[in-house]
Design a protein around this motif. Structure first.
Motif, PDB file in Angstrom:
ATOM      1  N   THR A   1      -3.390   9.854  -1.855  1.00  0.00           N
ATOM      2  CA  THR A   1      -2.887  10.793  -0.837  1.00  0.00           C
ATOM      3  C   THR A   1      -3.584  10.507   0.499  1.00  0.00           C
ATOM      4  O   THR A   1      -2.934  10.428   1.561  1.00  0.00           O
ATOM      5  N   LEU A   2      -4.915  10.344   0.424  1.00  0.00           N
ATOM      6  CA  LEU A   2      -5.696  10.115   1.646  1.00  0.00           C
ATOM      7  C   LEU A   2      -5.406   8.740   2.244  1.00  0.00           C
ATOM      8  O   LEU A   2      -5.379   8.582   3.465  1.00  0.00           O
ATOM      9  N   LEU A   3      -5.156   7.750   1.378  1.00  0.00           N
ATOM     10  CA  LEU A   3      -4.849   6.399   1.870  1.00  0.00           C
ATOM     11  C   LEU A   3      -3.567   6.415   2.710  1.00  0.00           C
ATOM     12  O   LEU A   3      -3.525   5.862   3.822  1.00  0.00           O
ATOM     13  N   LEU A   4      -2.545   7.086   2.200  1.00  0.00           N
ATOM     14  CA  LEU A   4      -1.281   7.141   2.950  1.00  0.00           C
ATOM     15  C   LEU A   4      -1.472   7.883   4.276  1.00  0.00           C
ATOM     16  O   LEU A   4      -0.965   7.458   5.321  1.00  0.00           O
ATOM     17  N   ARG A   5      -2.239   8.953   4.241  1.00  0.00           N
ATOM     18  CA  ARG A   5      -2.495   9.706   5.480  1.00  0.00           C
ATOM     19  C   ARG A   5      -3.224   8.831   6.501  1.00  0.00           C
ATOM     20  O   ARG A   5      -2.862   8.803   7.688  1.00  0.00           O
ATOM     21  N   ARG A   6      -4.265   8.109   6.051  1.00  0.00           N
ATOM     22  CA  ARG A   6      -5.032   7.252   6.978  1.00  0.00           C
ATOM     23  C   ARG A   6      -4.133   6.172   7.571  1.00  0.00           C
ATOM     24  O   ARG A   6      -4.220   5.857   8.760  1.00  0.00           O
ATOM     25  N   GLN A   7      -3.237   5.603   6.745  1.00  0.00           N
ATOM     26  CA  GLN A   7      -2.336   4.554   7.264  1.00  0.00           C
ATOM     27  C   GLN A   7      -1.433   5.113   8.355  1.00  0.00           C
ATOM     28  O   GLN A   7      -1.191   4.464   9.379  1.00  0.00           O
ATOM     29  N   LEU A   8      -0.939   6.335   8.159  1.00  0.00           N
ATOM     30  CA  LEU A   8      -0.068   6.958   9.168  1.00  0.00           C
ATOM     31  C   LEU A   8      -0.852   7.244  10.443  1.00  0.00           C
ATOM     32  O   LEU A   8      -0.356   7.038  11.559  1.00  0.00           O
ATOM     33  N   GLU A   9      -2.090   7.699  10.271  1.00  0.00           N
ATOM     34  CA  GLU A   9      -2.911   8.028  11.448  1.00  0.00           C
ATOM     35  C   GLU A   9      -3.228   6.792  12.272  1.00  0.00           C
ATOM     36  O   GLU A   9      -3.296   6.867  13.503  1.00  0.00           O
ATOM     37  N   SER A  10      -3.419   5.648  11.594  1.00  0.00           N
ATOM     38  CA  SER A  10      -3.804   4.453  12.368  1.00  0.00           C
ATOM     39  C   SER A  10      -2.598   3.606  12.808  1.00  0.00           C
ATOM     40  O   SER A  10      -2.767   2.609  13.507  1.00  0.00           O
ATOM     41  N   MET A  11      -1.387   4.015  12.407  1.00  0.00           N
ATOM     42  CA  MET A  11      -0.182   3.270  12.813  1.00  0.00           C
ATOM     43  C   MET A  11       0.070   3.422  14.328  1.00  0.00           C
ATOM     44  O   MET A  11      -0.164   4.490  14.887  1.00  0.00           O
ATOM     45  N   ASP A  12       0.542   2.347  14.949  1.00  0.00           N
ATOM     46  CA  ASP A  12       0.894   2.442  16.378  1.00  0.00           C
ATOM     47  C   ASP A  12       2.108   3.332  16.559  1.00  0.00           C
ATOM     48  O   ASP A  12       3.010   3.344  15.698  1.00  0.00           O
ATOM     49  N   ASP A  13       2.187   4.018  17.691  1.00  0.00           N
ATOM     50  CA  ASP A  13       3.402   4.777  18.023  1.00  0.00           C
ATOM     51  C   ASP A  13       4.549   3.766  18.179  1.00  0.00           C
ATOM     52  O   ASP A  13       4.380   2.730  18.828  1.00  0.00           O
ATOM     53  N   GLY A  14       5.678   4.053  17.538  1.00  0.00           N
ATOM     54  CA  GLY A  14       6.800   3.106  17.561  1.00  0.00           C
ATOM     55  C   GLY A  14       6.954   2.360  16.250  1.00  0.00           C
ATOM     56  O   GLY A  14       7.890   1.577  16.080  1.00  0.00           O
ATOM     57  N   GLY A  15       6.056   2.609  15.299  1.00  0.00           N
ATOM     58  CA  GLY A  15       6.112   1.916  14.011  1.00  0.00           C
ATOM     59  C   GLY A  15       7.204   2.480  13.107  1.00  0.00           C
ATOM     60  O   GLY A  15       7.706   3.586  13.308  1.00  0.00           O
ATOM     61  N   LEU A  16       7.571   1.657  12.096  1.00  0.00           N
ATOM     62  CA  LEU A  16       8.579   2.086  11.123  1.00  0.00           C
ATOM     63  C   LEU A  16       7.887   2.448   9.809  1.00  0.00           C
ATOM     64  O   LEU A  16       7.163   1.639   9.232  1.00  0.00           O
ATOM     65  N   VAL A  17       8.151   3.689   9.337  1.00  0.00           N
ATOM     66  CA  VAL A  17       7.648   4.132   8.032  1.00  0.00           C
ATOM     67  C   VAL A  17       8.811   4.020   7.042  1.00  0.00           C
ATOM     68  O   VAL A  17       9.911   4.498   7.326  1.00  0.00           O
ATOM     69  N   VAL A  18       8.559   3.381   5.901  1.00  0.00           N
ATOM     70  CA  VAL A  18       9.611   3.244   4.889  1.00  0.00           C
ATOM     71  C   VAL A  18       9.139   3.884   3.585  1.00  0.00           C
ATOM     72  O   VAL A  18       8.042   3.568   3.097  1.00  0.00           O
ATOM     73  N   ILE A  19       9.970   4.784   3.042  1.00  0.00           N
ATOM     74  CA  ILE A  19       9.681   5.414   1.741  1.00  0.00           C
ATOM     75  C   ILE A  19      10.731   4.923   0.758  1.00  0.00           C
ATOM     76  O   ILE A  19      11.929   4.952   1.052  1.00  0.00           O
ATOM     77  N   SER A  20      10.267   4.488  -0.431  1.00  0.00           N
ATOM     78  CA  SER A  20      11.220   4.112  -1.482  1.00  0.00           C
ATOM     79  C   SER A  20      11.216   5.208  -2.543  1.00  0.00           C
ATOM     80  O   SER A  20      10.173   5.534  -3.116  1.00  0.00           O
ATOM     81  N   ALA A  21      12.399   5.804  -2.801  1.00  0.00           N
ATOM     82  CA  ALA A  21      12.523   6.893  -3.792  1.00  0.00           C
ATOM     83  C   ALA A  21      13.127   6.336  -5.084  1.00  0.00           C
ATOM     84  O   ALA A  21      14.067   5.540  -5.035  1.00  0.00           O
ATOM     85  N   PRO A  22      12.587   6.769  -6.249  1.00  0.00           N
ATOM     86  CA  PRO A  22      12.983   6.133  -7.521  1.00  0.00           C
ATOM     87  C   PRO A  22      14.256   6.723  -8.118  1.00  0.00           C
ATOM     88  O   PRO A  22      14.715   7.789  -7.689  1.00  0.00           O
ATOM     89  N   PRO A  23      14.789   6.061  -9.168  1.00  0.00           N
ATOM     90  CA  PRO A  23      15.911   6.670  -9.908  1.00  0.00           C
ATOM     91  C   PRO A  23      15.400   7.823 -10.773  1.00  0.00           C
ATOM     92  O   PRO A  23      14.200   7.933 -11.031  1.00  0.00           O
TER      93      PRO A  23
ATOM     94  N   VAL B   1       4.157   1.201   7.861  1.00  0.00           N
ATOM     95  CA  VAL B   1       3.552   1.908   6.714  1.00  0.00           C
ATOM     96  C   VAL B   1       4.635   2.025   5.650  1.00  0.00           C
ATOM     97  O   VAL B   1       5.744   2.489   5.939  1.00  0.00           O
ATOM     98  N   ALA B   2       4.308   1.587   4.430  1.00  0.00           N
ATOM     99  CA  ALA B   2       5.279   1.681   3.328  1.00  0.00           C
ATOM    100  C   ALA B   2       4.720   2.574   2.228  1.00  0.00           C
ATOM    101  O   ALA B   2       3.536   2.502   1.901  1.00  0.00           O
ATOM    102  N   ASN B   3       5.588   3.415   1.683  1.00  0.00           N
ATOM    103  CA  ASN B   3       5.221   4.311   0.572  1.00  0.00           C
ATOM    104  C   ASN B   3       6.241   4.103  -0.540  1.00  0.00           C
ATOM    105  O   ASN B   3       7.399   4.467  -0.386  1.00  0.00           O
ATOM    106  N   VAL B   4       5.787   3.501  -1.636  1.00  0.00           N
ATOM    107  CA  VAL B   4       6.688   3.270  -2.773  1.00  0.00           C
ATOM    108  C   VAL B   4       6.422   4.340  -3.835  1.00  0.00           C
ATOM    109  O   VAL B   4       5.301   4.461  -4.325  1.00  0.00           O
ATOM    110  N   ILE B   5       7.458   5.117  -4.148  1.00  0.00           N
ATOM    111  CA  ILE B   5       7.357   6.072  -5.260  1.00  0.00           C
ATOM    112  C   ILE B   5       8.017   5.372  -6.454  1.00  0.00           C
ATOM    113  O   ILE B   5       9.244   5.281  -6.528  1.00  0.00           O
ATOM    114  N   PRO B   6       7.196   4.822  -7.341  1.00  0.00           N
ATOM    115  CA  PRO B   6       7.739   3.900  -8.356  1.00  0.00           C
ATOM    116  C   PRO B   6       8.301   4.624  -9.577  1.00  0.00           C
ATOM    117  O   PRO B   6       8.053   5.827  -9.765  1.00  0.00           O
ATOM    118  N   PRO B   7       9.028   3.898 -10.447  1.00  0.00           N
ATOM    119  CA  PRO B   7       9.470   4.475 -11.718  1.00  0.00           C
ATOM    120  C   PRO B   7       8.262   4.924 -12.549  1.00  0.00           C
ATOM    121  O   PRO B   7       7.184   4.348 -12.439  1.00  0.00           O
TER     122      PRO B   7
END
Ligand code: FAD
Length: 423
Positions: A163-185, A273-279
């Motif tokens: 949880t904290l890793l994803l938050r830190r990645q978002l905080e350090s991302m440059d403004d204008g970056g693309l965040v991608v979330i992958s949602a599972p079946p 920043v990528a967030n994969v929610i895996p099977p």
């Protein structure tokens, strides 16, 4: 009795001295023994409810971690709206209720001899066993996504460091970056969870990095509370948040953690920043105990939650195949109480009555914007099915005051449900 006590102390049992002694005394008097594996929303609630329903029963809760970190509201931690300690709970109150808390990993189950083996050796005999291990990630089911990849591309689907890793990645991302979330079946833990997460990350971007964008790549064409989420996104995050369903190329087929690229049949998405929610599948001990089927989840009797594959073992919470009930903390709580009552009744030599179970789930779309879903379930044809005409979602045309009130209710819901397990 001395040997039993020494064995329990070796385990590092997190209980008062008198509570640690209780099982040995109970055993000597021939009291029934119930072992519960997994001290999450399902297991901790079940252990406490069983002690209340049947004080004569010796209950041992086996939990690998000294503290529990709750997933509900952890998306608010990712979005910078809440701190992780607000999600964390100890087992002190569980122990104070007379449950023996064994801090250990359960590694084996002998269903014939009726005993559980713990990582450092000891065996706990049981008359009935309740397994509540939650989920495990299916590492490798999505090519490129293994444990090493999760250090670059967090899943954050078990709360804590991820949880904290994803938050830190978002905080350090440059403004204008693309965040991608992958949602599972389906099926997976917390059906509305990916969409609440997308909403609260969108809120973070809108308020802190407004030139950024967020894309959800989805392995499905529909999702929980979809109309409510989509209406709120159109109102709150226009042009910022995009949902790509399965039929429009949303299914992620592989992940390149080194380059932060998510690959679909339609192309590649390079993320800042990528967030994969895996099977996912039931926690490993379910497979070891022989209660998980080929789907990776555990078929159960809907009245008692006893496994359909192994007598004397009950499965509750995310690990169970609970028909129409979603894999949620509230469902886990509801199943825990029904299972505790059923186990107490079975140990007394009687037949448990057919239950009704409830689920309520709030999602935050913004700090002051909440939506909810509720359902009622009963055993029907060997499964848990919706009670016709019950349940539903928040009204689609509700005023903002109602959305604000539901956001406050989400916090109240969290206090109630964690108090029943740990407070
Ligand atoms: C981001 C997110 C948001 C969510 N939001 C909500 C929400 O708003 N509302 C809601 O109702 N639900 C929500 N959920 C879902 C909820 O967290 C789960 O459904 C719930 O935690 C399931 O409870 P459980 O007891 O089955 O598993 P868990 O709570 O995961 O507990 C399992 C426990 O078992 C222990 N364990 C596992 N194996 C062993 C072993 N072999 N030996 C010893 N211990 C073991 C683990 O350490 C863990 O403590 C959310 C989930 C996520 C990921």
């Amino acid at each position: 009795m001395k040997a039993t006590r020494r064995a329990f102390l070796r385990l590092g049992i997190a209980a008062t001295a008198s509570a640690a002694l209780r099982p040995a005394r109970a055993l000597a008097q021939g009291a029934p023994r119930v072992v519960v594996v997994g001290g999450g929303f399902a297991g901790a609630t079940c252990a406490r409810a069983l002690r209340q329903a049947a004080p004569r029963v010796a209950v041992t809760l086996v939990e690998a971690s000294p503290t529990f970190t709750a997933c509900p509201l952890s998306n608010a931690v990712i979005g910078g709206l809440r701190e992780l300690p607000a999600q964390q709970f100890t087992y002190d109150r569980v122990a104070a209720d007379g449950v023996t808390v064994a801090r250990a990993l359960a590694t084996g189950v002998d269903a014939r001899a009726r005993s559980v083996t713990l990582a450092d050796g000891p065996r706990l005999p049981y008359d009935r066993l309740v397994l509540a291990p939650g989920i495990d990630i299916r590492w490798g089911a999505l090519p490129g996504y293994d444990e090493a990849a999760a250090a670059q591309v967090p899943h954050a689907w078990r709360a804590g460091e991820q949880t904290l890793l994803l938050r830190r990645q978002l905080e350090s991302m440059d403004d204008g970056g693309l965040v991608v979330i992958s949602a599972p079946p389906n099926p997976f833990r917390c059906p509305p969870g990916p969409y609440e997460r997308a909403s609260l990350i969108a809120h973070f971007l809108k308020t802190r990095k407004p030139r950024s964008k967020l894309i959800i790549l989805d392995a499905k064409d529909t999702f929980s509370k979809q109309r409510l989420f989509q209406a709120a996104w159109a109102e709150l995050y226009p042009g910022l948040l995009e949902w790509v369903p399965l039929s429009k190329g949303g299914n992620v087929t592989s992940v390149d953690a080194a380059t932060l690229e998510l690959v679909t049949d339609f192309g590649r998405h390079k993320a800042a920043v990528a967030n994969v929610i895996p099977p996912q599948k039931a926690g490993r001990i379910a497979e070891v105990a022989g209660v998980a089927d080929r789907s990776g989840w555990c078929p159960i009797d809907p009245v008692t939650f006893e496994s359909k594959l192994q007598a004397g073992i009950h499965v509750i919470g995310d690990a169970a195949i609970a028909g129409a009930m979603p894999k949620s903390a509230f469902a886990a709580n509801s199943q825990a109480k029904v299972c505790a009552a059923a186990v107490a009744t079975l140990l007394a030599g009687s037949t448990p009555p057919s239950p009704k179970l409830i689920n309520t789930c709030y999602s935050l779309v913004a700090p002051d914007y909440g939506i909810s879903v509720a359902g009622v379930y009963q055993p029907t044809g060997g499964q848990l099915a919706d009670v016709p005409g019950s349940g539903g979602v928040s009204p689609s045309d509700a005023p903002r005051e109602t959305r604000k009130a539901e956001a406050i209710l989400a916090e109240a819901w969290f206090h109630t449900i964690t108090a029943e397990a740990f407070g």
